[in-house]
Design a protein around this motif. Sequence first.
Motif, PDB file in Angstrom:
ATOM      1  N   THR A 113       0.829  -1.201   0.000  1.00 58.12           N
ATOM      2  CA  THR A 113       0.000   0.000   0.000  1.00 58.12           C
ATOM      3  C   THR A 113       0.869   1.258   0.000  1.00 58.12           C
ATOM      4  OG1 THR A 113      -1.786  -1.116   1.173  1.00 58.12           O
ATOM      5  CG2 THR A 113      -1.737   1.288   1.299  1.00 58.12           C
ATOM      6  N   ARG A 114       0.506   2.217  -0.837  1.00 58.18           N
ATOM      7  CA  ARG A 114       1.231   3.488  -0.859  1.00 58.18           C
ATOM      8  C   ARG A 114       0.550   4.448   0.111  1.00 58.18           C
ATOM      9  NH1 ARG A 114       2.739   7.351  -6.099  1.00 58.18           N
ATOM     10  NH2 ARG A 114       3.938   8.881  -4.896  1.00 58.18           N
ATOM     11  N   ALA A 128      -0.994   5.184  -7.467  1.00 61.67           N
ATOM     12  CA  ALA A 128      -0.553   3.985  -6.755  1.00 61.67           C
ATOM     13  C   ALA A 128      -0.746   2.791  -7.686  1.00 61.67           C
ATOM     14  CB  ALA A 128      -1.345   3.810  -5.466  1.00 61.67           C
ATOM     15  N   CYS A 131      -1.603  -1.268  -6.409  1.00 63.36           N
ATOM     16  CA  CYS A 131      -1.766  -1.291  -4.953  1.00 63.36           C
ATOM     17  C   CYS A 131      -2.856  -0.316  -4.526  1.00 63.36           C
ATOM     18  CB  CYS A 131      -0.452  -0.955  -4.251  1.00 63.36           C
ATOM     19  SG  CYS A 131       0.160   0.712  -4.541  1.00 63.36           S
ATOM     20  N   ASP A 132      -3.158  -0.348  -3.221  1.00 63.58           N
ATOM     21  CA  ASP A 132      -4.080   0.615  -2.626  1.00 63.58           C
ATOM     22  C   ASP A 132      -3.340   1.915  -2.334  1.00 63.58           C
ATOM     23  OD1 ASP A 132      -5.971  -1.382  -2.696  1.00 63.58           O
ATOM     24  OD2 ASP A 132      -5.839  -1.857  -0.558  1.00 63.58           O
ATOM     25  N   VAL A 134      -3.430   5.244   0.388  1.00 62.46           N
ATOM     26  CA  VAL A 134      -3.934   5.841   1.618  1.00 62.46           C
ATOM     27  C   VAL A 134      -3.409   7.268   1.708  1.00 62.46           C
ATOM     28  CG1 VAL A 134      -3.928   5.767   4.140  1.00 62.46           C
ATOM     29  CG2 VAL A 134      -4.073   3.635   2.829  1.00 62.46           C
ATOM     30  N   ALA A 147      -5.501   5.003  -8.061  1.00 68.16           N
ATOM     31  CA  ALA A 147      -4.977   3.732  -7.552  1.00 68.16           C
ATOM     32  C   ALA A 147      -5.551   2.590  -8.370  1.00 68.16           C
ATOM     33  CB  ALA A 147      -5.327   3.550  -6.073  1.00 68.16           C
TER      34      ALA A 147
END
Length: 220
Positions: A113-114, A128, A131-132, A134, A147
């Motif tokens: 996750t980034r 991103a 990936c997810d 945040v 994302a």
Amino acid sequence: MTKQAELKGSSYTLSALHLSNEDIQQATDYLKEKVNQAPNFFAAAPIVIDVSNAGTNIDFKELKNGVTEAGMIPVGVSGCKNALMQQQARDAGFALMNAAKQAQAAKPVVEPTRIIDTPVRSGQQIYAKNCDLVVMSNVSPGAEIIADGCIHVFGALRGRAIAGANGQQQARIFCHNLQPELVSIDGKFWLSDKIPDKHWGKGAVISLAENNLNIEPLAL
């Protein structure tokens, strides 16, 4: 020796305007409205016009002028029903395009996750990949976060949020303060005027159900 230019095949994601009739002015007014609502997203954006449901008496020159007048760039037409329509579209300066059949893509590598700890300012774009994403702070108007997975915004979302960018229909957008210019999952998008008043400025979860966006309160 200087390397020469190369011609390679590439794929790009384009917006498509689906005409349901031959009323060019109606289509032009619709595009103008969308450009005015989200100029950072639609102004000078390339667009393909699908005429498969619009009849056979289309003035393609008027159509091209109308799209240009609305502030977008017409690049092609799809759905021409006969050779005459195809020739008329070519004469107006359109490329003839066909919607490609979506091939089954290889399963992407899932990345960690980034996480973005700072505010996302106007004009910034954060992507991103695989990936997810945040965001621990706010996303300003004019900013864009993208994302391939889900998006989580712990501050106010006032810019554009695009989840499932690589076709992941299960992606979701989680937000603690929903005030976006645009939200999108797997290419299906809402502008700000589509957000119900009861969810505006509040915590929300946006998902994709039966090819339509769905919004629910964020349960904490």
